[in-house]
Motif scaffolding. Structure first.
Motif, PDB file in Angstrom:
ATOM      1  N   GLU A   1      45.560  59.562  91.779  1.00  0.00           N
ATOM      2  CA  GLU A   1      46.595  59.340  90.756  1.00  0.00           C
ATOM      3  C   GLU A   1      46.129  58.860  89.482  1.00  0.00           C
ATOM      4  O   GLU A   1      46.442  59.417  88.343  1.00  0.00           O
TER       5      GLU A   1
ATOM      6  N   GLY B   1      50.434  62.802  77.963  1.00  0.00           N
ATOM      7  CA  GLY B   1      51.217  61.795  78.321  1.00  0.00           C
ATOM      8  C   GLY B   1      50.717  61.117  79.536  1.00  0.00           C
ATOM      9  O   GLY B   1      49.964  61.605  80.278  1.00  0.00           O
ATOM     10  N   SER B   2      51.413  59.860  79.949  1.00  0.00           N
ATOM     11  CA  SER B   2      50.976  59.066  80.997  1.00  0.00           C
ATOM     12  C   SER B   2      51.778  59.250  82.278  1.00  0.00           C
ATOM     13  O   SER B   2      51.570  58.646  83.142  1.00  0.00           O
ATOM     14  N   ASP B   3      52.751  60.120  82.128  1.00  0.00           N
ATOM     15  CA  ASP B   3      53.391  60.564  83.346  1.00  0.00           C
ATOM     16  C   ASP B   3      53.033  61.741  84.070  1.00  0.00           C
ATOM     17  O   ASP B   3      53.817  62.146  84.951  1.00  0.00           O
TER      18      ASP B   3
ATOM     19  N   THR C   1      51.205  63.417  87.057  1.00  0.00           N
ATOM     20  CA  THR C   1      50.744  62.916  88.159  1.00  0.00           C
ATOM     21  C   THR C   1      50.022  64.213  89.141  1.00  0.00           C
ATOM     22  O   THR C   1      50.285  65.352  88.867  1.00  0.00           O
TER      23      THR C   1
ATOM     24  N   LYS D   1      46.100  60.701  85.861  1.00  0.00           N
ATOM     25  CA  LYS D   1      46.753  60.012  84.733  1.00  0.00           C
ATOM     26  C   LYS D   1      45.846  59.909  83.601  1.00  0.00           C
ATOM     27  O   LYS D   1      46.103  60.017  82.457  1.00  0.00           O
TER      28      LYS D   1
ATOM     29  N   ARG E   1      59.051  67.837  86.822  1.00  0.00           N
ATOM     30  CA  ARG E   1      58.461  68.252  85.522  1.00  0.00           C
ATOM     31  C   ARG E   1      57.343  69.264  85.919  1.00  0.00           C
ATOM     32  O   ARG E   1      56.586  68.883  87.235  1.00  0.00           O
TER      33      ARG E   1
END
Length: 281
Positions: free
Chosen positions: A208, A221-223, A225, A212, A107
């Motif tokens: 990380e 969003g929580s994805d 990183t 987040k 992503r």
């Protein structure tokens, strides 16, 4: 089914000499039995053509590529055993090829999303972390290993120790340098670049968590990183006209093949823009 005795001998050998668990042995047994039943149901002999047909059959059943690869690996081991014991003479195991694993595309944030992420930083350290990862594309493990002495303020570069102890020098953009100066004026410019509240070196896990938390706060969003920021760095460079070799050097990739995955991302974006903008798309 055929080959029942040989299969029992094969499984016994795996248990005796390989020390495989009962669970693993059941998986091997199941994989080989499925194949042998396939041959029997279609009146096929054990041949390279039958192996190719079975591989196609597995693909048509909607199995994941990883599952197909595991099943074929079991069959390959069994065929190798049969040949070693003299039950078959042809090296049939050589005709089994695993399906190519489709590498998932990483992503990448848009440039606007990166700005959004930076804007929600709650302090100078958070801003400096995001700015530096996005400006240099460093891995999170490389980021937390940096010291203030690794930054050359005059040349506007940072010395990064990457995988395998390989060192590379990466330029730092003006925004990241500005964020680092602001952070350094508060924390002091000695020792580890990024420290926790106790003055110890920040861990990868902590970075990380910080990224987040910021991403959730920014509505991304929580994805998200640190690795997503690294992907964004590479993608935006290629979109801006950078050549693949340069991006490879900046990322610290030993192989150009690893870097080439980003060309697919940029091509997808180009197609999206084309579809939206061209009157006859």
């Amino acid at each position: 089914m055929g080959f029942e005795l040989e299969l029992d001998e094969f499984l016994h050998e795996l248990a005796l000499f390989k020390g495989f668990s009962e669970h693993t042995l059941k998986a091997y047994s199941s994989d080989v039995c499925d194949f042998l039943n396939f041959l029997e149901a279609r009146f096929l002999d054990l041949s390279r053509e039958a192996l190719w047909e079975y591989r196609s059959f597995l693909s048509s059943q909607g199995y994941e590529k990883s599952s197909i690869a595991r099943k074929l690996s079991s069959i390959r081991s069994f065929l190798r055993f049969l040949r070693r014991k003299g039950y078959i003479s042809e090296p049939l195991e050589k005709f089994i090829r695993n399906p190519k694993s489709g590498r998932p595309l990483p992503r990448a944030l848009s440039k606007e999303e990166v700005e959004q992420l930076i804007s929600v930083a709650s302090d100078a350290r958070e801003r400096a972390i995001v700015e530096l990862i996005y400006a240099t594309g460093v891995r999170v493990s490389e980021l937390v290993s940096l010291n203030w002495s690794d930054i050359d303020w005059d040349s506007e570069v940072v010395r990064v120790l990457g995988k395998g102890g390989k060192e590379r020098v990466v330029p730092i953009g003006s925004k990241a340098l500005e964020a680092l100066r602001a952070y350094g004026s508060e924390s002091g410019m000695k020792g580890p670049l990024f420290k926790n509240r106790d003055g110890d070196r920040l861990t990868s896990r902590s970075v990380e968590r910080i990224v987040k938390r910021m991403a959730i706060k920014a509505g991304l969003g929580s994805d998200v990183t640190p690795h997503v920021l690294r992907h964004s760095f590479a993608t935006h460079l290629l979109e801006g006209g950078a050549d693949l070799r340069t991006v490879q050097e900046l990322l610290g990739h030993s192989s150009l093949t690893t870097t080439q995955i980003y060309t697919k991302i940029t091509l997808d974006r180009i197609k999206e823009v084309y579809a939206l903008a061209h009157p006859r798309s």
